[in-house]
Scaffold this motif. Structure first.
Motif, PDB file in Angstrom:
ATOM      1  N   MET A  31      16.283  35.118   2.763  1.00  0.00           N
ATOM      2  CA  MET A  31      15.286  34.551   2.081  1.00  0.00           C
ATOM      3  C   MET A  31      16.224  33.021   1.210  1.00  0.00           C
ATOM      4  SD  MET A  31      13.547  37.348  -0.045  1.00  0.00           S
ATOM      5  CE  MET A  31      12.075  38.145   0.874  1.00  0.00           C
ATOM      6  N   ASN A  32      15.534  31.902   1.375  1.00  0.00           N
ATOM      7  CA  ASN A  32      16.055  30.712   0.746  1.00  0.00           C
ATOM      8  C   ASN A  32      15.341  30.731  -0.803  1.00  0.00           C
ATOM      9  OD1 ASN A  32      17.809  28.465   0.449  1.00  0.00           O
ATOM     10  ND2 ASN A  32      16.278  27.317   1.107  1.00  0.00           N
ATOM     11  N   LYS A  33      15.629  31.808  -1.518  1.00  0.00           N
ATOM     12  CA  LYS A  33      14.891  31.870  -2.791  1.00  0.00           C
ATOM     13  C   LYS A  33      15.852  32.995  -3.509  1.00  0.00           C
ATOM     14  CE  LYS A  33      10.907  29.727  -1.377  1.00  0.00           C
ATOM     15  NZ  LYS A  33       9.912  30.664  -1.244  1.00  0.00           N
ATOM     16  N   SER A  34      15.511  32.689  -4.897  1.00  0.00           N
ATOM     17  CA  SER A  34      16.246  33.779  -6.057  1.00  0.00           C
ATOM     18  C   SER A  34      15.702  35.209  -5.728  1.00  0.00           C
ATOM     19  CB  SER A  34      16.166  33.228  -7.370  1.00  0.00           C
ATOM     20  OG  SER A  34      14.668  33.389  -7.660  1.00  0.00           O
ATOM     21  N   VAL A  35      16.702  36.173  -5.429  1.00  0.00           N
ATOM     22  CA  VAL A  35      16.360  37.453  -5.059  1.00  0.00           C
ATOM     23  C   VAL A  35      16.980  38.510  -5.984  1.00  0.00           C
ATOM     24  CG1 VAL A  35      15.993  39.069  -3.161  1.00  0.00           C
ATOM     25  CG2 VAL A  35      15.880  36.728  -2.477  1.00  0.00           C
ATOM     26  N   LEU A  36      16.316  39.415  -6.273  1.00  0.00           N
ATOM     27  CA  LEU A  36      16.718  40.483  -7.005  1.00  0.00           C
ATOM     28  C   LEU A  36      16.735  41.930  -6.240  1.00  0.00           C
ATOM     29  CD1 LEU A  36      18.161  41.561  -9.765  1.00  0.00           C
ATOM     30  CD2 LEU A  36      16.043  42.674 -10.109  1.00  0.00           C
ATOM     31  N   LEU A  37      17.597  42.526  -5.908  1.00  0.00           N
ATOM     32  CA  LEU A  37      17.740  43.740  -5.433  1.00  0.00           C
ATOM     33  C   LEU A  37      17.678  44.977  -6.175  1.00  0.00           C
ATOM     34  CD1 LEU A  37      20.198  43.149  -2.358  1.00  0.00           C
ATOM     35  CD2 LEU A  37      17.854  42.573  -2.402  1.00  0.00           C
ATOM     36  N   LEU A  38      16.651  45.617  -6.250  1.00  0.00           N
ATOM     37  CA  LEU A  38      16.498  46.678  -7.142  1.00  0.00           C
ATOM     38  C   LEU A  38      16.651  48.108  -6.508  1.00  0.00           C
ATOM     39  CD1 LEU A  38      15.788  46.961 -10.413  1.00  0.00           C
ATOM     40  CD2 LEU A  38      13.367  47.182  -9.280  1.00  0.00           C
ATOM     41  N   TYR A  81      25.596  39.095  -6.257  1.00  0.00           N
ATOM     42  CA  TYR A  81      26.232  39.205  -4.732  1.00  0.00           C
ATOM     43  C   TYR A  81      26.796  38.162  -4.323  1.00  0.00           C
ATOM     44  CZ  TYR A  81      26.389  40.996   0.091  1.00  0.00           C
ATOM     45  OH  TYR A  81      26.975  41.217   1.397  1.00  0.00           O
ATOM     46  N   GLN A  82      25.580  37.168  -4.242  1.00  0.00           N
ATOM     47  CA  GLN A  82      25.999  35.701  -3.573  1.00  0.00           C
ATOM     48  C   GLN A  82      25.178  34.843  -4.667  1.00  0.00           C
ATOM     49  OE1 GLN A  82      24.899  35.242   0.405  1.00  0.00           O
ATOM     50  NE2 GLN A  82      26.058  36.641   1.313  1.00  0.00           N
ATOM     51  N   GLU A  83      25.273  33.525  -4.426  1.00  0.00           N
ATOM     52  CA  GLU A  83      24.836  32.591  -5.206  1.00  0.00           C
ATOM     53  C   GLU A  83      23.287  32.889  -5.703  1.00  0.00           C
ATOM     54  OE1 GLU A  83      23.777  27.715  -5.618  1.00  0.00           O
ATOM     55  OE2 GLU A  83      24.625  28.662  -3.689  1.00  0.00           O
ATOM     56  N   LYS A  84      22.318  33.017  -4.798  1.00  0.00           N
ATOM     57  CA  LYS A  84      20.945  33.414  -5.078  1.00  0.00           C
ATOM     58  C   LYS A  84      20.686  34.943  -5.057  1.00  0.00           C
ATOM     59  CE  LYS A  84      19.120  29.067  -3.468  1.00  0.00           C
ATOM     60  NZ  LYS A  84      18.175  28.180  -2.872  1.00  0.00           N
ATOM     61  N   ILE A  85      21.462  35.834  -4.803  1.00  0.00           N
ATOM     62  CA  ILE A  85      21.148  37.273  -4.763  1.00  0.00           C
ATOM     63  C   ILE A  85      21.840  38.242  -5.838  1.00  0.00           C
ATOM     64  CG2 ILE A  85      21.434  39.174  -3.218  1.00  0.00           C
ATOM     65  CD1 ILE A  85      21.456  37.671  -0.813  1.00  0.00           C
ATOM     66  N   ALA A  86      21.124  38.820  -6.624  1.00  0.00           N
ATOM     67  CA  ALA A  86      21.580  39.628  -7.803  1.00  0.00           C
ATOM     68  C   ALA A  86      21.117  41.168  -7.405  1.00  0.00           C
ATOM     69  CB  ALA A  86      21.341  39.093  -9.115  1.00  0.00           C
ATOM     70  N   LEU A 109       9.440  45.179 -14.583  1.00  0.00           N
ATOM     71  CA  LEU A 109       9.221  44.213 -13.201  1.00  0.00           C
ATOM     72  C   LEU A 109       8.692  43.008 -13.818  1.00  0.00           C
ATOM     73  CD1 LEU A 109       7.336  46.507 -10.611  1.00  0.00           C
ATOM     74  CD2 LEU A 109       9.904  45.496 -10.696  1.00  0.00           C
ATOM     75  N   SER A 110       7.773  42.982 -14.871  1.00  0.00           N
ATOM     76  CA  SER A 110       7.221  41.670 -15.487  1.00  0.00           C
ATOM     77  C   SER A 110       8.628  40.749 -15.768  1.00  0.00           C
ATOM     78  CB  SER A 110       6.372  41.943 -16.591  1.00  0.00           C
ATOM     79  OG  SER A 110       5.330  42.642 -16.035  1.00  0.00           O
ATOM     80  N   THR A 111       9.520  41.726 -16.438  1.00  0.00           N
ATOM     81  CA  THR A 111      10.986  40.839 -17.065  1.00  0.00           C
ATOM     82  C   THR A 111      11.607  40.299 -15.866  1.00  0.00           C
ATOM     83  OG1 THR A 111      10.799  42.667 -18.902  1.00  0.00           O
ATOM     84  CG2 THR A 111      12.581  41.275 -18.496  1.00  0.00           C
ATOM     85  N   LEU A 112      11.858  41.200 -14.669  1.00  0.00           N
ATOM     86  CA  LEU A 112      12.512  40.495 -13.726  1.00  0.00           C
ATOM     87  C   LEU A 112      11.781  39.678 -12.944  1.00  0.00           C
ATOM     88  CD1 LEU A 112      13.504  43.985 -12.003  1.00  0.00           C
ATOM     89  CD2 LEU A 112      14.941  42.334 -13.673  1.00  0.00           C
ATOM     90  N   GLN A 113      10.258  39.630 -12.695  1.00  0.00           N
ATOM     91  CA  GLN A 113       9.499  38.598 -12.210  1.00  0.00           C
ATOM     92  C   GLN A 113       9.738  37.098 -13.053  1.00  0.00           C
ATOM     93  OE1 GLN A 113       6.051  41.388 -12.131  1.00  0.00           O
ATOM     94  NE2 GLN A 113       5.723  40.203 -10.145  1.00  0.00           N
ATOM     95  N   SER A 114      10.013  37.221 -14.214  1.00  0.00           N
ATOM     96  CA  SER A 114      10.150  35.898 -14.994  1.00  0.00           C
ATOM     97  C   SER A 114      11.283  35.186 -14.425  1.00  0.00           C
ATOM     98  CB  SER A 114      10.114  36.117 -16.384  1.00  0.00           C
ATOM     99  OG  SER A 114      11.281  36.977 -16.763  1.00  0.00           O
ATOM    100  N   ARG A 115      12.082  35.544 -13.868  1.00  0.00           N
ATOM    101  CA  ARG A 115      13.531  35.166 -13.401  1.00  0.00           C
ATOM    102  C   ARG A 115      13.676  34.713 -11.881  1.00  0.00           C
ATOM    103  NH1 ARG A 115      19.531  36.520 -15.082  1.00  0.00           N
ATOM    104  NH2 ARG A 115      18.932  35.844 -17.193  1.00  0.00           N
ATOM    105  N   TYR A 116      12.966  35.980 -11.006  1.00  0.00           N
ATOM    106  CA  TYR A 116      13.314  35.754  -9.472  1.00  0.00           C
ATOM    107  C   TYR A 116      12.199  35.382  -8.799  1.00  0.00           C
ATOM    108  CZ  TYR A 116      17.799  37.932 -11.053  1.00  0.00           C
ATOM    109  OH  TYR A 116      19.101  38.081 -11.566  1.00  0.00           O
TER     110      TYR A 116
END
Length: 237
Positions: A31-38, A81-86, A109-116
């Motif tokens: 993904m060339n997007k900001s991603v959070l792995l939960l 983890y990487q520039e766009k992956i947390a 999830l709403s809190t996380l969705q506001s950033r990623y």
């Protein structure tokens, strides 16, 4: 100004050993997007181990701080983890899993969705309250399965459960890359067993016996094969 709302993708399976966690990591890399792995596999806790990360915090602490009004910033909980992956990991002590306040999963999830742009959630295969709530909150669900009879029969049962509760926002990913052993079933036989179509197949050629070493050593790279799954869940295919 519109509030950012990232897409929630639950990646699950009907038992362990299907390559679910490796799939979720490869999707993030594609993904060339900001991603959070939960990591919501609260007993397996595979994400942090697979990525060789020491977690800054965990899901239990995040939800507990939201509940007790001590939450101040996501930066206190995410580990890059990487520039766009947390990543936010599962708690090290699995006993905390039973103390998790499921009623706050939506707020989390709403809190996380506001950033990623994307929240990729790794879950286990139990039909627990936590997993059912996550499935209900997900924009898309990916079932990762192998072509073994046990996996396929269990997947059929799970799909029937989803049908009974009116859920159809899922895709089925057949993972052939978990072993070099040839499958006993072709795609038409698999469709007959599970009573559904395969949406995407991870080909056997992607089998990598050094996969875990590559992860630990930080050598994993974007793989074009997983970009097709990304397009599928984005609705481009």
């Amino acid at each position: 100004m519109a509030i950012k709302k990232g897409k929630v993708i639950v990646v699950t399976s009907v038992k362990g050993g299907t390559g679910k966690t490796s799939t979720i990591i490869n999707l993030a890399l594609a993904m060339n997007k900001s991603v959070l792995l939960l990591d919501m596999d609260l007993s397996g806790r595979a994400l942090a181990t697979s990525l060789n990360l020491t977690m800054r915090s965990d899901i239990f602490e995040l939800i507990n701080d939201l509940e007790t009004k001590r939450f101040s910033s996501l930066d206190n909980y995410v580990t890059d983890y990487q520039e766009k992956i947390a990543v936010i990991g599962a708690p090290n002590d699995p006993r905390k899993a039973v103390k998790l306040n499921n009623q706050l999963l939506n707020l989390m999830l709403s809190t996380l969705q506001s950033r990623y742009d994307f929240i990729l959630i790794d879950t286990n295969h139990s039909i627990s309250e936590t997993n059912l709530i996550l499935a209900d909150l997900a924009d898309e669900i990916l079932f990762v399965t192998t072509p073994t009879l046990i996996d396929l029969k269990n997947l059929k049962t799970m799909l029937n459960i989803y049908k009974n509760i009116g859920k159809d926002n899922y895709h089925i990913v057949l993972n052939l890359a978990t072993t070099k052993t040839p499958s006993h079933y072709d795609n038409s036989e698999i469709r007959a067993i599970i009573g559904a179509n395969i949406d995407y197949t991870i080909p056997k050629k992607l089998y990598n016996k050094n996969y875990e070493d590559d992860l630990v050593n930080g050598k994993s790279k974007k793989n074009a094969a997983y970009e097709k799954i990304v397009k599928m869940i984005e609705g481009e295919e």
